[in-house]
Design a protein around this motif. Structure first.
Motif, PDB file in Angstrom:
ATOM      1  N   VAL A  64       0.749  -1.342   0.071  1.00  0.00           N
ATOM      2  CA  VAL A  64      -0.128   0.141  -0.068  1.00  0.00           C
ATOM      3  C   VAL A  64       0.763   1.216   0.083  1.00  0.00           C
ATOM      4  N   LEU A  65       1.825   1.167   0.921  1.00  0.00           N
ATOM      5  CA  LEU A  65       2.625   2.602   1.112  1.00  0.00           C
ATOM      6  C   LEU A  65       3.715   2.554   0.003  1.00  0.00           C
ATOM      7  N   SER A  66       3.906   1.697  -0.941  1.00  0.00           N
ATOM      8  CA  SER A  66       4.720   1.900  -2.174  1.00  0.00           C
ATOM      9  C   SER A  66       4.198   2.647  -3.023  1.00  0.00           C
ATOM     10  N   GLU A  67       2.726   2.950  -3.176  1.00  0.00           N
ATOM     11  CA  GLU A  67       2.061   3.546  -4.133  1.00  0.00           C
ATOM     12  C   GLU A  67       2.309   4.977  -4.014  1.00  0.00           C
ATOM     13  N   PRO A  68       2.721   5.679  -5.236  1.00  0.00           N
ATOM     14  CA  PRO A  68       3.103   7.066  -4.972  1.00  0.00           C
ATOM     15  C   PRO A  68       2.125   7.881  -5.218  1.00  0.00           C
ATOM     16  N   SER A  69       0.842   7.375  -5.555  1.00  0.00           N
ATOM     17  CA  SER A  69      -0.173   8.386  -6.128  1.00  0.00           C
ATOM     18  C   SER A  69      -1.095   8.514  -4.916  1.00  0.00           C
ATOM     19  N   TYR A  70      -1.232   9.992  -4.494  1.00  0.00           N
ATOM     20  CA  TYR A  70      -1.987  10.211  -3.293  1.00  0.00           C
ATOM     21  C   TYR A  70      -3.643   9.934  -3.735  1.00  0.00           C
ATOM     22  N   GLU A  71      -4.082   9.928  -5.063  1.00  0.00           N
ATOM     23  CA  GLU A  71      -5.448   9.649  -5.467  1.00  0.00           C
ATOM     24  C   GLU A  71      -5.719   8.230  -5.069  1.00  0.00           C
TER      25      GLU A  71
END
Length: 166
Positions: A64-71
């Motif tokens: 989850v936290l590797s996702e760079p997109s805030y949206e």
């Protein structure tokens, strides 16, 4: 008394009651030993299952936290893990007083897994992420600009103070 009656001090062997007491003590110790082995086996299994579940939680957090997109972080999502089954996650993001540092509260809801003895449940964890790309989002742009201006003001004050000291 020489020939007819034997003395108790010369007897050989055990009396029946002594043999029965010895067998009873052996039986009790065997029961406790076997019971202890079963308890130890169960504890080892629970520890193994707990360790596997904790490893799955670490994996889910990293995914989850590797996702760079805030949206995409705000949308939440679903994952499948080995020991926890189907996982639904969602995140709340708050800006902190440190530039580009965000507090993320991650809520993980999982179905559980009967094979591993994992019951369904919910876990919540808080962590701080440094994400420079999130500052441009409309949710944070105004607050980020205010923080930048405050830092610039502090730097000007420090420069002015150094000039006065010279």
């Amino acid at each position: 008394m020489s020939g007819g009656i034997r003395s108790f001090s010369r007897r050989r062997g055990f009396m029946l009651i002594e043999v029965l007491v010895a067998i009873a003590l052996f039986g009790l110790s065997a029961v406790y030993l076997v019971d202890g082995v079963f308890i130890a086996t169960k504890v080892v299994r629970v520890m193994k299952d707990t360790r596997e579940m904790e490893q799955d939680l670490i994996w889910v957090r990293s995914e989850v936290l590797s996702e760079p997109s805030y949206e995409k972080i705000l949308e939440g999502g679903e994952l499948t893990s080995l020991s926890m089954g189907e996982i639904k996650w969602e995140a709340e993001v708050e800006m902190t007083n440190v530039l580009d540092l965000y507090k993320v509260v991650l809520t993980i809801e999982y179905d559980g897994n009967d094979d591993y003895g994992v019951d369904p449940g919910v876990r919540e964890s808080s962590m701080y992420l440094l994400r420079t790309g999130w500052g441009g989002h409309a949710d944070f742009a105004t607050e980020r600009n205010r923080l930048l201006e405050n830092k610039r003001d502090q730097m000007r004050e420090l420069k002015d103070e150094r000039k006065r000291r010279r």
